[in-house]
Design a protein around this motif. Structure first.
Motif, PDB file in Angstrom:
ATOM      1  N   ARG A 157       0.745  -1.159   0.144  1.00 21.49           N
ATOM      2  CA  ARG A 157       0.194   0.190   0.048  1.00 21.49           C
ATOM      3  C   ARG A 157       1.088   1.305  -0.019  1.00 21.49           C
ATOM      4  NH1 ARG A 157      -5.816  -0.632   1.689  1.00 21.49           N
ATOM      5  NH2 ARG A 157      -6.025  -2.862   1.410  1.00 21.49           N
ATOM      6  N   SER A 158       2.061   1.207   0.097  1.00 20.80           N
ATOM      7  CA  SER A 158       3.015   2.103  -0.185  1.00 20.80           C
ATOM      8  C   SER A 158       2.727   3.176   1.028  1.00 20.80           C
ATOM      9  CB  SER A 158       3.238   2.795  -1.376  1.00 20.80           C
ATOM     10  OG  SER A 158       3.365   1.818  -2.494  1.00 20.80           O
ATOM     11  N   LEU A 159       2.707   2.850   2.274  1.00 22.39           N
ATOM     12  CA  LEU A 159       2.355   3.833   3.308  1.00 22.39           C
ATOM     13  C   LEU A 159       3.685   4.279   3.911  1.00 22.39           C
ATOM     14  CD1 LEU A 159      -0.569   2.163   5.189  1.00 22.39           C
ATOM     15  CD2 LEU A 159      -0.821   3.809   3.600  1.00 22.39           C
ATOM     16  N   PRO A 160       3.591   5.888   4.361  1.00 22.89           N
ATOM     17  CA  PRO A 160       4.811   6.422   4.599  1.00 22.89           C
ATOM     18  C   PRO A 160       5.201   6.113   6.368  1.00 22.89           C
ATOM     19  CG  PRO A 160       2.944   8.009   5.097  1.00 22.89           C
ATOM     20  CD  PRO A 160       2.357   6.699   4.331  1.00 22.89           C
ATOM     21  N   GLY A 161       5.636   4.750   6.166  1.00 28.35           N
ATOM     22  CA  GLY A 161       6.112   3.990   7.467  1.00 28.35           C
ATOM     23  C   GLY A 161       5.666   2.642   7.711  1.00 28.35           C
ATOM     24  N   HIS A 162       6.026   1.954   8.848  1.00 27.97           N
ATOM     25  CA  HIS A 162       5.764   0.661   8.932  1.00 27.97           C
ATOM     26  C   HIS A 162       5.369   0.150  10.479  1.00 27.97           C
ATOM     27  CE1 HIS A 162      10.003   1.619  10.023  1.00 27.97           C
ATOM     28  NE2 HIS A 162       9.922   0.459  10.864  1.00 27.97           N
ATOM     29  N   PHE A 163       4.972  -0.940  10.676  1.00 27.97           N
ATOM     30  CA  PHE A 163       4.721  -1.377  12.120  1.00 27.97           C
ATOM     31  C   PHE A 163       6.061  -2.015  12.461  1.00 27.97           C
ATOM     32  CE2 PHE A 163       0.018  -1.452  11.070  1.00 27.97           C
ATOM     33  CZ  PHE A 163      -0.165  -0.855  12.408  1.00 27.97           C
ATOM     34  N   MET A 164       6.249  -1.667  13.641  1.00 28.65           N
ATOM     35  CA  MET A 164       7.621  -1.990  14.474  1.00 28.65           C
ATOM     36  C   MET A 164       7.223  -2.696  15.628  1.00 28.65           C
ATOM     37  SD  MET A 164      10.459   1.077  15.445  1.00 28.65           S
ATOM     38  CE  MET A 164      11.999   0.571  15.918  1.00 28.65           C
ATOM     39  N   HIS A 165       8.135  -3.799  15.924  1.00 26.23           N
ATOM     40  CA  HIS A 165       7.730  -4.696  17.048  1.00 26.23           C
ATOM     41  C   HIS A 165       9.367  -4.640  17.858  1.00 26.23           C
ATOM     42  CE1 HIS A 165       8.225  -8.497  19.356  1.00 26.23           C
ATOM     43  NE2 HIS A 165       7.395  -7.798  19.980  1.00 26.23           N
ATOM     44  N   ILE A 166       8.993  -4.049  19.366  1.00 31.25           N
ATOM     45  CA  ILE A 166      10.232  -3.840  20.021  1.00 31.25           C
ATOM     46  C   ILE A 166       9.797  -5.064  21.285  1.00 31.25           C
ATOM     47  CG2 ILE A 166      11.751  -2.468  21.854  1.00 31.25           C
ATOM     48  CD1 ILE A 166      10.814  -0.122  19.830  1.00 31.25           C
ATOM     49  N   GLU A 167      10.748  -6.055  21.565  1.00 33.14           N
ATOM     50  CA  GLU A 167      10.327  -6.977  22.591  1.00 33.14           C
ATOM     51  C   GLU A 167      11.114  -6.351  23.724  1.00 33.14           C
ATOM     52  OE1 GLU A 167      11.059 -11.720  23.566  1.00 33.14           O
ATOM     53  OE2 GLU A 167       9.957 -10.871  21.913  1.00 33.14           O
ATOM     54  N   PRO A 168      10.258  -6.119  24.880  1.00 30.90           N
ATOM     55  CA  PRO A 168      11.207  -5.752  26.001  1.00 30.90           C
ATOM     56  C   PRO A 168      11.834  -7.119  26.679  1.00 30.90           C
ATOM     57  CG  PRO A 168       8.593  -5.153  26.259  1.00 30.90           C
ATOM     58  CD  PRO A 168       8.919  -6.066  25.077  1.00 30.90           C
ATOM     59  N   ASN A 169      12.781  -6.730  27.476  1.00 27.40           N
ATOM     60  CA  ASN A 169      13.480  -7.633  28.295  1.00 27.40           C
ATOM     61  C   ASN A 169      12.517  -8.373  29.498  1.00 27.40           C
ATOM     62  OD1 ASN A 169      15.101  -9.327  29.834  1.00 27.40           O
ATOM     63  ND2 ASN A 169      16.974  -8.206  29.406  1.00 27.40           N
ATOM     64  N   PHE A 170      11.853  -9.064  29.185  1.00 28.26           N
ATOM     65  CA  PHE A 170      10.655  -9.372  30.325  1.00 28.26           C
ATOM     66  C   PHE A 170      11.419 -10.106  31.464  1.00 28.26           C
ATOM     67  CE2 PHE A 170       7.870  -9.977  26.109  1.00 28.26           C
ATOM     68  CZ  PHE A 170       7.179  -8.898  26.573  1.00 28.26           C
ATOM     69  N   ALA A 171      12.606 -10.697  31.247  1.00 25.99           N
ATOM     70  CA  ALA A 171      13.206 -11.344  32.734  1.00 25.99           C
ATOM     71  C   ALA A 171      13.461 -10.036  33.415  1.00 25.99           C
ATOM     72  CB  ALA A 171      14.564 -11.828  32.109  1.00 25.99           C
ATOM     73  N   GLU A 172      13.947  -9.031  33.131  1.00 29.34           N
ATOM     74  CA  GLU A 172      14.396  -7.593  34.123  1.00 29.34           C
ATOM     75  C   GLU A 172      13.036  -7.462  34.972  1.00 29.34           C
ATOM     76  OE1 GLU A 172      17.430  -5.056  31.400  1.00 29.34           O
ATOM     77  OE2 GLU A 172      15.392  -4.587  31.624  1.00 29.34           O
ATOM     78  N   TYR A 173      11.846  -7.891  34.546  1.00 32.03           N
ATOM     79  CA  TYR A 173      10.551  -7.518  35.244  1.00 32.03           C
ATOM     80  C   TYR A 173       9.929  -8.994  36.019  1.00 32.03           C
ATOM     81  CZ  TYR A 173       9.635  -3.418  32.515  1.00 32.03           C
ATOM     82  OH  TYR A 173       9.886  -1.888  32.029  1.00 32.03           O
ATOM     83  N   GLY A 174      11.020  -9.897  36.001  1.00 33.81           N
ATOM     84  CA  GLY A 174      10.577 -11.411  36.778  1.00 33.81           C
ATOM     85  C   GLY A 174       9.731 -12.057  36.079  1.00 33.81           C
ATOM     86  N   LEU A 175       9.540 -11.489  34.608  1.00 38.11           N
ATOM     87  CA  LEU A 175       8.451 -12.464  33.907  1.00 38.11           C
ATOM     88  C   LEU A 175       9.105 -13.489  32.961  1.00 38.11           C
ATOM     89  CD1 LEU A 175       6.407  -9.292  32.501  1.00 38.11           C
ATOM     90  CD2 LEU A 175       5.998 -10.758  34.494  1.00 38.11           C
TER      91      LEU A 175
END
Length: 221
Positions: free
Chosen positions: A172-190
């Protein structure tokens, strides 16, 4: 519990998010046979301490967030990102906080849009707006994989699904994209087994990233 990734729209340099992009993204879900199931809404609130003595302000966390999730209506989740803490509370805690006047809402962001079903996946696509405002601040997408709750076991499947989705969006040539940033869940004890706390941490990470992007763009302009 089903596992999910929370992605956000990253605009190209010099562009901003708008309702046209949101509409195009929603149409894209329907074009790959997503079945619309109804609306959804989550709310993330940033709190500030109500301190009577200013000298004590430093003792309270600055980055204190709370979030309500549609799949857990009777729960409320608190996060202190600086100390990597995330806890689950009963939803009535918000009323107690109001009565105690210990913390006051500083900013509340609403995530709202539509939910779609695609086989073993659920997609939620929505806008990010301040409460009591229609000023669009961002676009988010939840990708939920229903059969598995282990993040490692589901990783390849969900990555492949997101790749297919990104390809559909790119046409669709949109001006951007979806981004996934995975947090460091272990830092939260998860751990590897997915919980609502994982979702809460992802939303906090997405909001921090959106604010950082908008700050950089404002500085450039």
């Amino acid at each position: 519990m089903p596992l999910k990734w929370v992605l956000h729209w990253q605009p190209n340099a010099g562009t901003t998010v708008n309702t046209q992009i949101l509409n195009e993204v929603s149409q894209c879900v329907e074009s790959i046979n997503g079945v619309k199931e109804g609306r959804w809404k989550a709310t993330l609130t940033s709190y500030k301490p109500m301190v009577r003595e200013q000298s004590l302000t430093a003792e309270f966390p600055r980055d204190f967030l709370g979030i309500s999730l549609p799949e857990q209506p009777d729960k409320y989740y608190f996060m202190i990102r600086g100390q990597r803490l995330v806890v689950e509370a009963d939803s009535t805690i918000q009323t107690i906080m109001d009565k105690l006047q210990s913390y006051k809402s500083r900013v509340a962001l609403c995530f709202e849009g539509f939910q779609y079903q695609l086989g073993d996946f659920q997609l939620r696509v929505g806008k990010v707006v301040p409460s009591h405002s229609e000023n669009l601040r961002g676009i988010v997408m939840e990708v939920e994989y229903l059969p598995i709750s282990s993040m490692e076991k589901a990783r390849q499947i969900i990555e492949e699904f997101v790749d297919i989705w990104q390809e559909a969006i790119s046409k669709r040539s949109l001006p951007g994209h979806f981004m996934h940033i995975e947090p460091n869940f272990a830092e939260y004890g998860l751990l590897d087994h997915y919980t609502p706390q994982h979702t809460a941490v992802q939303y906090a990470t997405v909001v921090a990233q959106m604010i950082a992007t908008q700050t950089v763009q404002a500085a450039r302009n």
